[in-house]
Design an enzyme around this catalytic site. Structure first.
Site, PDB file in Angstrom:
ATOM      1  N   HIS A 189      10.759  -9.655  -2.563  1.00  0.00           N
ATOM      2  CA  HIS A 189      10.690 -10.202  -3.918  1.00  0.00           C
ATOM      3  C   HIS A 189      10.045 -11.584  -3.925  1.00  0.00           C
ATOM      4  CE1 HIS A 189      14.043  -7.429  -5.630  1.00  0.00           C
ATOM      5  NE2 HIS A 189      12.863  -6.877  -5.659  1.00  0.00           N
ATOM      6  N   ARG A 291       8.227   6.950  -3.454  1.00  0.00           N
ATOM      7  CA  ARG A 291       9.370   7.055  -2.541  1.00  0.00           C
ATOM      8  C   ARG A 291      10.613   7.428  -3.354  1.00  0.00           C
ATOM      9  NH1 ARG A 291       6.993   1.900  -1.107  1.00  0.00           N
ATOM     10  NH2 ARG A 291       6.029   1.910   0.952  1.00  0.00           N
ATOM     11  N   ARG A 327       6.809  11.899  -2.510  1.00  0.00           N
ATOM     12  CA  ARG A 327       7.441  12.228  -1.230  1.00  0.00           C
ATOM     13  C   ARG A 327       8.886  12.617  -1.505  1.00  0.00           C
ATOM     14  NH1 ARG A 327       7.744   7.634   3.197  1.00  0.00           N
ATOM     15  NH2 ARG A 327       9.454   6.899   1.877  1.00  0.00           N
ATOM     16  N   GLU A 416       3.413  11.552  10.239  1.00  0.00           N
ATOM     17  CA  GLU A 416       4.002  10.345  10.828  1.00  0.00           C
ATOM     18  C   GLU A 416       4.615  10.639  12.194  1.00  0.00           C
ATOM     19  OE1 GLU A 416       6.816   9.114   7.844  1.00  0.00           O
ATOM     20  OE2 GLU A 416       7.277  11.186   7.360  1.00  0.00           O
ATOM     21  N   ASN A 439       3.246   3.500   9.281  1.00  0.00           N
ATOM     22  CA  ASN A 439       4.371   2.700   9.766  1.00  0.00           C
ATOM     23  C   ASN A 439       5.183   3.487  10.804  1.00  0.00           C
ATOM     24  OD1 ASN A 439       3.432   1.018   7.768  1.00  0.00           O
ATOM     25  ND2 ASN A 439       5.102   1.428   6.358  1.00  0.00           N
ATOM     26  N   ARG A 450      10.556  -0.238  14.663  1.00  0.00           N
ATOM     27  CA  ARG A 450       9.985  -1.045  13.588  1.00  0.00           C
ATOM     28  C   ARG A 450      10.851  -2.236  13.220  1.00  0.00           C
ATOM     29  NH1 ARG A 450       9.171   3.225   8.958  1.00  0.00           N
ATOM     30  NH2 ARG A 450       9.057   1.317   7.727  1.00  0.00           N
TER      31      ARG A 450
END
Length: 562
Positions: A189, A291, A327, A416, A439, A450
């Site tokens: 943010h 998402r 997704r 992925e 990612n 990650r």
């Protein structure tokens, strides 16, 4: 100016522009006492903590009332966290276990933070909001001032470990020349609000907290550069770079296209209906990654068919005649859901998550697909639905069949998992499209978590092994005539975007602030140049050398876009 040595620090540029000014260090948050005694009356302590958190919520609401409308929306999300019954319940549990009030708040918040961090991406960035609620609550419980930005009169650069939304949203843009933090991320943010307010910002700058207050620093929020005690020439060079960048970005709009006319769809990553309604008003060609898991998180029960249908309909209506790539629920194992707990696993990152969870709990997938189909029928949108964590041809076929069975037009897969990239041709023969999640693909390719900051260099999207896998996936796309997109962080890097297009990617999805730079980068280069850059990157022996090889081939204006 102080006697701090002249040096250059680097981080992640999250809000473009350059500026310079003296440092104002943001007041740190108080912490719970090391050996805080248990509350003598747990029931009274619970009531006191709830009352304190309501005071925090009310204070944040007051800030929201004075903030820009966009900032107010983000502040309200933090208010909801302060009033979240799940968090309050977690604090009750800690108090019942014999912890003192401040310690109980800290422990409960950290449990929620751990869950959010395991989700990665946008949800990991919400940890800042949670800890802001913690810090304000703990300060009030201890009778200390709430943490935050001190008063200052001279236009300055704020330096902090991180800035909470409540602080960023109410900054005086006439006094704040820039923001530098040691923590944070590109989708936090702080990053979003700084960009909205037009304040240059750089996050993840190691050593920022060691800069003495009053030291003049210069920063470039585009390239992520911070210069301590800069010379006048250095300040002017940064200002000139900012002028050139603004000029370059102002010349291009509309669809993504290379200089010789090859179209590359430029799409937005979103997580909520509110995100969709904001992005729908921007210069983008649709959504490349919706998402949907954000609808499922922090709930005791799964969202109903009606709830999901309403949300998906709002999203689709925000993009009339533009594509929306959805997704399906990406959760399980390291992304726990209270209503879909399959038990502990030895290695959750390699466990029952994504499509694997959907097959274990097909009722969740069935409801989601039915809701998506109802929203599709209500809007007639260009809807494309893909599954996360697909590893095999059989999984891709199964999922595509489920999508088509409810009347949705296109079923695809995320790529992925390295195995899916290597055998992309097999997978694309039985579904309609694929999107590279760089990612997770980086994480699995380099065997690097990650969430481990120390391993970040291994996770660079410029790593040649990752680019090898992108190449293999694109070859599978060409062999089957099916489109390959990118929806991971790599898609928003204007220099790397050229390489991806050169490898055969036909769409790029990213955080909306990155669209203009990627659009401009494409307009400066022909497809042949992108292909030569891709070849150079693949031949490199390290991520650093791959990036430099591409930069050497790129239009010099690219230096001003990074």
């Amino acid at each position: 100016m102080t006697d701090a040595p002249h040096r250059q620090l680097s981080g992640i540029g999250v809000s473009v522009g350059t500026s310079a000014g003296p440092v104002v260090q943001v007041r740190p948050a108080p912490t719970a006492p090391a050996h805080e005694p248990a509350a003598p009356d747990a029931a009274a302590a619970k009531a006191h903590v709830r009352e304190t958190m309501e005071q925090v919520a009310a204070g944040l609401e007051a800030r929201a009332a004075k903030a820009d409308p966009k900032a107010a929306t983000i502040l309200q999300a933090t208010v909801m966290m302060a009033r979240d019954p799940g968090l309050a319940g977690g604090i009750d549990t800690q108090l019942d276990a014999g912890k003192g009030p401040a310690t109980a708040v800290t422990a409960a918040v950290e449990e929620f933070c751990t869950m959010f961090e395991s989700l990665g991406g946008y949800m990991a960035e919400r940890v800042t909001d949670l800890r802001d609620v913690r810090d304000r609550t703990v300060a009030r419980l201890l009778g200390e001032p709430e943490p935050g930005v001190p008063d200052f009169d001279e236009p300055s650069v704020l330096v902090a470990n991180d800035l909470a939304p409540a602080e960023t949203a109410t900054l005086d843009i006439d006094k704040v020349r820039g923001i530098v933090t040691e923590a944070g991320g590109p989708t936090s943010h702080t990053a979003i609000l700084a960009a909205q307010l037009g304040i240059p910002a750089v996050v993840r700058v190691q050593g920022a907290l060691e800069i003495p207050a009053g030291t003049v620093v210069a920063l470039d929020g585009g390239v992520g550069e911070v210069i301590v005690n800069p010379t006048e020439d250095e300040q002017e060079q940064l200002a000139e770079r900012s002028r050139r960048r603004a000029a370059a970005l102002s010349n291009v709009s509309g669809v993504g296209v290379t200089r010789d006319g090859t179209k590359v769809a430029l799409l937005a990553n979103i997580g909520t209906a509110e995100d969709a309604e904001k992005a729908g008003k921007l210069d983008c060609e649709g959504v490349g990654l919706f998402r949907t898991e954000f609808l499922f998180l922090d709930r005791e029960d799964a969202p109903t068919l009606e709830e999901q249908t309403e949300t998906y309909t709002r999203v689709f209506r925000a993009f009339p005649e533009r594509r929306v790539v959805v997704r399906t629920l990406d959760a399980g194992a390291d992304k726990p859901l209270a209503f879909a707990d399959l038990g502990e696993e030895e290695n959750p990152a390699l466990g029952v998550r994504g499509l694997r969870l959907q097959r274990e709990r097909q009722d969740l997938l069935d409801t989601q697909l039915q809701a998506l189909a109802a929203a599709y029928q209500a809007t007639g949108a260009d809807v494309r639905v893909m599954a996360p964590m697909v590893a095999t041809r059989e999984e891709a076929r199964w999922f595509a069949q489920q999508v088509k069975a409810v009347g949705l037009p296109k079923g695809g897969t995320m790529i992925e998992v390295p195995g899916a990239a290597i055998r992309a041709k097999d997978i694309l023969e039985v579904c309609d499209f694929a999107s590279l999640g760089t990612n997770d693909l980086s994480q699995y390719t380099m065997a690097a978590d990650r969430m481990q900051g120390a391993l970040a260099p291994l996770l660079s999207p410029w790593q040649p092994p990752l680019l090898d896998l992108v190449k293999m996936a694109c070859e599978g796309g060409r062999a089957t005539g099916k489109p390959i997109g990118v929806c991971g962080e790599a898609g928003g890097d204007p220099l790397l975007a050229l390489v991806l297009v050169g490898l055969g990617v036909s769409s790029l999805s990213m955080a909306t602030p990155k669209l203009a730079a990627v659009r401009t980068a494409l307009s400066l280069h022909e497809l042949g140049a992108c292909q030569r850059m891709a070849t150079a990157a693949l031949k490199a022996r390290s991520a650093r050398k791959a990036r430099q090889a591409v930069l050497d081939l790129a239009d010099p204006i690219m230096l001003d876009l990074l």
